[in-house]
Write an enzyme that holds these catalytic residues in place. Structure first.
Site, mmCIF file in Angstrom:
data_model
loop_
_atom_site.group_PDB
_atom_site.id
_atom_site.type_symbol
_atom_site.label_atom_id
_atom_site.label_comp_id
_atom_site.label_asym_id
_atom_site.label_seq_id
_atom_site.Cartn_x
_atom_site.Cartn_y
_atom_site.Cartn_z
ATOM 1 N N GLU A 69 18.067 15.772 7.929
ATOM 2 C CA GLU A 69 18.384 16.578 7.419
ATOM 3 C C GLU A 69 17.762 18.294 8.151
ATOM 4 O O GLU A 69 19.160 19.005 8.310
ATOM 5 C CB GLU A 69 17.574 16.960 5.785
ATOM 6 C CG GLU A 69 18.201 15.413 4.979
ATOM 7 C CD GLU A 69 19.570 15.945 4.740
ATOM 8 O OE1 GLU A 69 20.821 16.202 5.115
ATOM 9 O OE2 GLU A 69 19.587 14.197 3.559
ATOM 10 N N ASP A 216 25.984 5.615 8.065
ATOM 11 C CA ASP A 216 26.696 5.851 8.283
ATOM 12 C C ASP A 216 27.070 7.105 9.726
ATOM 13 O O ASP A 216 27.757 6.747 10.487
ATOM 14 C CB ASP A 216 27.434 7.408 7.714
ATOM 15 C CG ASP A 216 25.406 7.734 6.449
ATOM 16 O OD1 ASP A 216 24.964 7.742 7.175
ATOM 17 O OD2 ASP A 216 25.726 8.939 6.012
ATOM 18 N N GLU A 310 28.133 8.504 -6.652
ATOM 19 C CA GLU A 310 27.441 8.623 -6.031
ATOM 20 C C GLU A 310 27.773 6.588 -6.463
ATOM 21 O O GLU A 310 27.721 6.708 -5.107
ATOM 22 C CB GLU A 310 26.658 8.313 -6.367
ATOM 23 C CG GLU A 310 25.401 10.164 -6.046
ATOM 24 C CD GLU A 310 25.563 10.355 -4.413
ATOM 25 O OE1 GLU A 310 26.860 10.371 -4.485
ATOM 26 O OE2 GLU A 310 24.798 10.863 -3.943
ATOM 27 N N GLU A 328 32.420 13.733 2.343
ATOM 28 C CA GLU A 328 33.121 12.981 3.000
ATOM 29 C C GLU A 328 34.465 13.042 2.555
ATOM 30 O O GLU A 328 35.165 13.108 3.471
ATOM 31 C CB GLU A 328 32.110 11.635 2.454
ATOM 32 C CG GLU A 328 31.105 12.119 3.401
ATOM 33 C CD GLU A 328 29.888 12.775 2.455
ATOM 34 O OE1 GLU A 328 30.114 13.536 1.423
ATOM 35 O OE2 GLU A 328 29.198 12.928 2.875
HETATM 36 C C1 DMJ Z 1 26.130 15.692 4.143
HETATM 37 O O1 DMJ Z 1 24.724 16.405 4.639
HETATM 38 C C2 DMJ Z 1 25.881 14.756 5.648
HETATM 39 O O2 DMJ Z 1 27.703 14.581 6.434
HETATM 40 C C3 DMJ Z 1 25.477 14.074 6.293
HETATM 41 O O3 DMJ Z 1 25.533 13.093 7.081
HETATM 42 C C4 DMJ Z 1 25.375 12.989 4.989
HETATM 43 N N1 DMJ Z 1 25.565 13.033 3.854
HETATM 44 C C5 DMJ Z 1 25.830 14.567 3.868
HETATM 45 C C6 DMJ Z 1 26.477 15.188 2.292
HETATM 46 O O4 DMJ Z 1 26.925 14.434 1.549
#
Ligand code: DMJ
Length: 855
Positions: A69, A216, A310, A328
């Protein structure tokens, strides 16, 4: 914290667990939204924000943060800010004073993250202490053994940019090493990766594989690293994984997790909201058709719930009901619009914006949805809302000339930060690993549709995208073609399934054979329980499918009967008076006595505190609570006793506010107020419970505005924006008249549901007046503590049946109901109660699954 209008400071609010690992006391939202300001042409505000960051932000805090993060939001935010700062400076008008200060800060942060990579594998530890690093006693971190694939594989863009901007190659080297290791560890026959990996041994800890949570952005960064760094090995790796994803995970329009060793086996029957980025990535790869299909499927789910929950099941029911305003889907909508030029995607964007304004906008920002079904809010606006959601939605509608720079010169990181493509030719001193020998040539199908552009793909067929979407238009509704009516009819006709639910044993092979024939699959959960899911389409014949449905219905009924006490879903308290106008929706616990808000119209009225505040004796201020909703403090006597006292004083409803200071539905499980063991039929008014934090929002509003009007209901009602424009508080006279009307209107029965179905719910119940310690015990009856014998397995039963014929009938019926409120045209949409109850049943499963902490 958009409900309480203040910043969330780590340590000053009750811990939310892992979610808080993004917070490092480094002004996260300010940094994460720097480049959004430039995209929105707010250059003056950008300049001010950069100065604030340089003046105030401290990166040397004794806080343990997530490496992932911090990289995507803070390092990415600083680099995105730097990229646009130098662009502006070069233009000669703004930022003339700027001297790479953001970049210096980014470098300082980069060095702070490096100790995390001190493992033999090169995979980073998941967490680091900003001040003390890792593994020292004062660091309080460094003992972790596992990390998620996305956590270790989403560093290369920011780290390579940092290296190339500064010339310090170490960052790019470390990020490449982590990626190389993940590539080595891919499952060699399926070419898939798992969700979590041991950072020391490289063993897969979780062997399920999808494109959503936990994996992802690993895939995203392989493709984008190729774009930014021009290194073929990244493209080759991406293509190998993409081939595997399309072979095993993609089941258009669905994307379903599988096992890396047995990729033909689905690992679960639900999808998480994070996978909504994938259509956007498919656009970047050039695979437009499945991108359109998955995006359309997601849009159908959104249209049903206003937001993407979610997690949702393969038959499109809510699995986890929260929605933290994730970007997203907006991201994919933007990329699909860029690829197809189809105005349909502008309509999609318009719906997203309307829903945000209608349901999430609150006085101090946009509040996350605690539950998309009730519309209740959470005091949370994550930094990605401004970093990504705002940016993508703005860009979707922006013309080229609206943006003061050429957006095509940049690549978006996973947090939508902008990195200039010219970095590909700058400071390329990093030795590239040649993986070509390991790379198996893929057949041509992998490159179908690659490098699309509207000129080549769609010149002769402007309806191309529409023709792909059309068959999916009713995918959500069609997924539940059989209504409860049909099930009930077949029950009435006396037909019984070949296997009765009460006889079923998960260990009996004959039973399993019968289940299979009926299209019912059995999923063994890690904690030993099993989950049953029916897909009529998988049944041997339509008769078997009907049998399967009867079996599932029996299971649900059996499960309901086994619940020792009636369980009720949460309720909503919506503040409707000036200046809230319905924008603040608080999650409330129901009562097992008094007016059942799921069967009756909502109750609306001004609030008044009772005296004594605990409501444990005859009220001394009946004139103040008469015709109003009384506020009472929890404690010292039974809930039912409080209800009787305020009812005797003439109150039309009651809200019990927790006396346990600081408690909040963010951190404590909601419960229902139980009766006093005696007959409670004499209690006619609705009673709801608020934790202290939610209660103080109402108490603060009273202090500020004196007259505060609320709506007690089972689901937040649509608000009328026109009323806001009038900007007038309802007059006191109106409220008095209204209160009198409400007494009669609130008892008007809608009668949407029968008694039995209302038992299919979740939540624990609390007796009353437990001490905080008792309360904890009572509240901690978690599903995991339920034993897992065959009968209790029924509690995780899924049943296709949310969007039924009956539901539709009820919907029509309820839509003809006149709104009783003369002032506000609250939305007339009433969700059929059966559907709400079915949703809550899903919530039981969701709650159980949440323990696995998979998102
Ligand atoms: C974001 O912080 C980024 O896109 C991350 O890769 C996954 N998704 C969150 C928001 O949903």
């Amino acid at each position: 914290m958009p409900l309480t209008c203040r910043g969330r400071v780590r340590g000053q609010e009750p811990s939310r667990g892992d979610v808080d690992d993004a917070l490092g006391k480094f002004s996260l939202t300010l940094i994460d939204s720097l480049d959004t300001l430039v995209v929105l042409n707010k250059t003056k505000e950008f300049e001010d924000a950069v100065r604030k960051v340089l003046r105030d932000v401290n990166l040397d805090n004794d806080v343990v943060v997530s490496v992932f993060e911090t990289n995507i939001r803070v390092l990415g935010g600083l680099l995105g800010g730097h990229s646009l700062a130098i662009m502006l400076k070069e233009k000669g008008e703004h930022m003339q004073w700027y001297n790479d200060e953001l970049l210096q800060m980014a470098k300082q942060l980069g060095y702070k993250l490096l100790p995390a990579f001190n493992t033999t594998s090169g995979l980073p530890y998941p967490r680091i202490n900003l001040k003390f690093g890792i593994r020292k006693p004062e660091a309080r971190t460094g003992t972790e053994t596992d990390t998620c694939t996305a956590c270790a594989g989403t560093l290369i863009l920011e780290f390579a940019a940092l290296s190339r901007f500064t010339g310090a190659t170490i960052f790019e080297e470390y990020a490449r090493k982590a990626l190389d290791f993940l590539w080595e560890k891919r499952q060699r026959s399926s070419n898939l990766v798992g969700v979590t990996i041991n950072i020391h041994t490289g063993d897969w800890v979780r062997k399920d594989s999808g494109v959503g949570a936990g994996i992802d952005s690993y895939y995203e960064y392989l493709l984008k690293a190729y774009v930014l760094l021009g290194d073929d090995s990244f493209l080759e790796r991406f293509n190998t994984h993409y081939d595997a994803i399309m072979r095993y995970i993609s089941q258009p329009p669905l994307l379903l997790d599988v096992h890396i060793h047995k990729p033909m086996l689905n690992a679960r029957t639900w999808m998480d909201a994070l996978l909504a980025f994938f259509p956007g990535l498919q656009v970047l790869k050039g695979d437009i058709r499945p991108a359109i299909e998955t995006h359309e499927m997601l849009y159908q789910v959104i249209k049903k719930h206003n937001f993407l929950p979610e997690a949702f099941t393969t038959d499109f029911r809510v699995h986890w009901a929260q929605h933290p305003l994730r970007p997203e889907f907006a991201e994919s909508t933007y990329f699909l619009y860029k690829a197809t030029g189809d105005p349909y995607y502008l309509e999609v964007g318009k719906t997203l914006i309307e829903n945000l304004n209608k349901y999430a906008r609150v006085p101090c920002g946009f509040a996350a949805m605690k539950d998309v079904r009730t519309g209740s809010h959470e005091d949370r606006m994550d930094s990605f809302f401004l970093a990504e959601m705002f940016k993508y939605l703005y860009l979707l509608f922006a013309d080229k000339e609206d943006i003061i720079f050429d957006i095509e010169d940049y690549i978006f990181t996973t947090e939508a930060h902008l990195l200039p493509l010219w970095l590909s030719t700058t400071n390329q001193s990093i030795s590239k690993k040649n993986t070509t020998s390991e790379y198996t040539e893929l057949d041509d199908s992998n490159f179908d549709w690659t490098c699309p552009n509207t000129q080549i793909l769609f010149p002769n067929d402007p309806l191309y995208a529409q023709s792909i979407r059309e068959p999916l238009k009713n995918v959500v509704d069609k997924s539940c073609p059989r209504g409860i009516i049909r099930v009930e009819e077949s029950f009435r006709s006396g037909a019984k399934p070949p296997l009765r639910a009460r006889d079923f044993m998960a260990t009996n092979p004959e039973h399993l054979e019968i289940l299979k024939k009926m299209g019912v699959s059995l999923i063994h959960l890690k904690d030993g329980r099993v989950q049953l899911v029916q897909h009529a389409i998988q049944a041997a014949s339509s008769i078997d499918a009907e049998d399967g449905l009867r079996f599932m219905q029996e299971m649900i009924e059996l499960s309901s009967q086994q619940q020792k006490e009636q369980q009720l879903p949460p309720r909503a308290v919506q503040i409707v008076s000036h200046p809230f106008f319905g924008r603040v929706v608080l999650t409330a616990g129901p009562a097992q006595f008094g007016l059942d808000l799921s069967k009756h119209k909502e109750t609306r009225g001004f609030v008044a505190s009772s005296k004594p505040y605990n409501g444990c004796s005859e009220l001394t201020n009946p004139e103040a609570v008469m015709g109003k909703i009384a506020l009472i403090q929890r404690g010292q006597c039974m809930f039912a006793e409080k209800a009787r006292n305020i009812q005797n004083a003439g109150a039309i409803g009651g809200i019990v506010i927790d006396d346990n200071e600081g408690s909040s539905s963010d951190t404590a499980p909601l419960f229902q107020m139980a009766g006093d063991g005696k007959d409670t039929d004499d209690i006619k008014i609705p009673m709801l419970f608020l934790f202290s934090k939610e209660g103080s929002i109402i108490l603060d509003a009273i202090r500020e505005y004196e007259e505060v009007e609320v709506l007690l209901s089972d689901k937040a009602k649509d608000r009328d924006p026109e009323m806001e424009n009038e900007e007038q508080p309802s007059s006191e006279n109106d409220s008095q008249n209204q209160s009198a009307e409400q007494i009669s209107s609130s008892s008007q029965e809608v009668d949407l549901v029968d008694q039995e179905s209302s038992e299919e719910n979740s939540l624990n119940s609390h007796p009353e007046s437990l001490s905080p310690a008792d309360m904890d015990n009572a509240a901690s009856i978690s599903p995991s503590e339920q034993t897992s014998n065959p009968t209790e397995n029924h509690e995780t039963t899924n049943l296709n049946g949310e969007c039924t014929d009956l539901d539709n009938q009820l919907q029509e019926q309820s839509e003809t109901e006149e709104d009783s409120n003369p002032n506000v045209s609250w939305g007339k949409k009433v969700q059929p109660i059966d559907s709400i109850l079915a949703d809550w049943n899903e919530d039981i499963e969701a709650f159980e699954m949440m323990e696995k902490d998979e998102l």
